[in-house]
Design an enzyme around this catalytic site. Structure first.
Site, short mmCIF file in Angstrom:
data_model
loop_
_atom_site.label_atom_id
_atom_site.label_comp_id
_atom_site.label_asym_id
_atom_site.label_seq_id
_atom_site.Cartn_x
_atom_site.Cartn_y
_atom_site.Cartn_z
N ASP A 57 0.86 -1.19 0.00
CA ASP A 57 0.00 0.00 0.00
C ASP A 57 0.89 1.23 0.00
OD1 ASP A 57 0.80 -0.81 2.69
OD2 ASP A 57 -0.32 0.95 3.35
N GLU A 111 0.04 -0.79 5.62
CA GLU A 111 1.03 -0.29 6.58
C GLU A 111 0.84 1.19 6.84
OE1 GLU A 111 4.67 1.39 8.19
OE2 GLU A 111 3.79 1.87 6.26
ZN LIG Z 1 6.90 2.29 4.19
#
Ligand SMILES: [Zn+2]
Length: 467
Positions: A106, A168
């Site tokens: 992501d 994340e």
């Molecule tokens: Zn990162």
């Protein structure tokens, strides 16, 4: 299972010194092409963005992992969390170690697209690199992992575990998941490829991350705002009370003046003052705050930042004594100080103050631990050799101010594993900002370093001096 020994792509890289370099150079075009495919997908796992591209990025990575011989690809689906891709390659021999490869697919939202020199999700060649959102953080590092496996034709000399996270940047419950399922993460060493070099060309092992904690402080002095002409001078101004409290957090030099916060000399490499000014956008005539080395101020000592203030905005200010004010403080702490203990020290400091005899209401917020690596094990020795080979000089130890909460979860799950943080980013790559870019020199270096690490680390275990 993996490709068999007759596979024309299988190369016995790493046996002769220059072979691995040649192999990696031959892989770079394909790695860059796949990196561009990946970076063209706007995989933003934030509320308000379509979840579809996140799944497209997942699909592409699964296909690339399958192509390189990772067969048992699975995924972890946790509540409100994009899929975590898992997979493994068994160790080629019983004594060979297992290395866990982490990265995230992501990306941050692109922000104001007018600030970009090319559309953020149209990967664009620039001098020496490629520009796109997420191309450095963290898609280049995913390609480092895939490229290192390609360098061995999918048969690396170590066992492999894959953990490619999909959320994340926004954060998720995955940060706390590893200790609940330690077998999934069991390994001898991990490469957390979500960092890079302190400056392009300087091989860097990130060995420390500061912990973080939040504290809210507020004060009410009056039932409501009252006329500043009629009451000002005796009626206590909540904003003034708060500002007086905040002014005690630092001394005259700008060093943190709260007791109980750990501060130690920094023994690794640091940025120069000029590099730091350039990165932070601080003009030459504005002094930096605090005393001592930059490493100590940024990485092995505390920092307190006032990140928010509730007070009447200037353009709408009435001529009135302010009855209520509130601030949010962000505390960064020494990698090994318990953030709750540091947070309690700051809360205590504020509660004791009573500016003009007026008590403050102090409320602790979130707290997340930092991390400091043990750097004297066999994986660190192998990594130092591998990074030197990739960039031609001895690697330095550095730290990063940004936290990687998952690192703590992984360290708890597999306490005996050595955790290595290196990768294809560099301090000037513009991560999270406009015009993020990755340099091909860093991408090649990180890929070569990881591939060389596999060989070095495996050799340690063959030699029997791993532990
Ligand atoms: Zn990162």
């Amino acid at each position: 299972m993996h490709q068999d020994a007759h596979d024309p792509h299988a190369r016995r890289a790493g046996s002769a010194p220059a072979v691995l370099e040649t192999t990696v150079d031959a892989l770079m075009d394909g790695v860059c092409a796949d990196l561009k495919r990946l970076a063209a997908i706007p995989s933003i796992a934030f509320p308000g963005f379509s979840p579809e591209p996140v799944l497209q990025a997942r699909d592409l990575l699964v296909a690339l992992l399958r192509d390189v011989g990772v067969a048992d690809i699975g995924e972890l689906n946790l509540a409100d969390t994009a899929p975590v891709i898992t997979g493994s390659l068994p160790p080629p021999t019983p004594e060979a170690p297992t290395v866990l490869l982490y990265g995230h697919y992501d990306v941050q939202p692109p922000g104001d697209e007018r600030l970009w020199d090319s559309p953020p999700f149209e990967p664009t060649d620039i001098e020496g690199g490629i520009r796109a959102r997420g191309i450095a953080d963290d898609k280049a590092n995913l390609m480092v992992h895939l490229g290192a496996l390609r360098a061995y034709g999918g048969r690396p000399p170590v066992g492999i575990k894959i953990v490619f996270e999909g959320q994340e940047e926004y954060g998720s419950v995955f940060d706390d998941y590893p200790p609940t399922d330690p077998d999934l993460f069991a390994c001898d060493a991990m490469i957390i490829a979500d960092t890079g070099n302190i400056r392009p060309g300087t091989p860097t092992l990130t060995t420390a991350l500061r912990g973080a904690a939040e504290v809210f402080v507020e004060v009410r002095t009056l039932g409501a705002a009252v006329h500043s002409g009629e009451y000002g001078g005796a009626a206590p101004d909540a904003l003034l009370v708060l500002v007086k409290a905040l002014a005690t957090l630092h001394d005259l030099h700008g060093d943190v003046a709260v007791e109980g916060l750990r501060r130690e000399p920094w023994h690794g490499t640091t940025l120069t003052d000029d590099e730091f000014r350039e990165l932070a956008g601080i003009p030459g005539d504005t002094p930096l705050i605090g005393s001592g080395g930059l490493g100590e101020r940024l990485w092995s000592g505390p920092a307190i930042t006032v990140i928010g203030l509730d007070a009447p905005p200037v353009d709408r200010a009435a001529s009135a004594v302010v009855p209520f004010a509130r601030a949010k403080l962000n505390l960064r702490v020494h990698p090994r100080q318990d953030p709750k203990e540091a947070q309690a020290a700051l809360v205590r400091h504020l509660q004791r103050l009573r500016p003009y005899g007026i008590p403050l209401t102090v409320v602790p917020g979130d707290a997340g631990p930092g991390y400091e690596a043990a750097t004297d094990g066999p994986a660190y020795r192998a990594a130092r050799t591998a990074l030197r080979r990739a960039w031609g000089s001895d690697p330095v130890h550095s730290a990063t101010g940004g936290s990687i909460p998952l690192v703590n979860g992984l360290a708890q799950a597999v306490p005996d594993a050595e955790i290595l943080l290196f990768g294809a980013e560099d301090n000037l790559c513009g991560l999270h900002g406009p015009n993020e870019r990755v340099l091909l020199s860093e991408l090649r270096g990180a890929l070569l370093a990881e591939a060389a690490f596999f060989a070095e680390y495996a050799a340690t275990f063959r030699a029997g001096d791993a532990r």
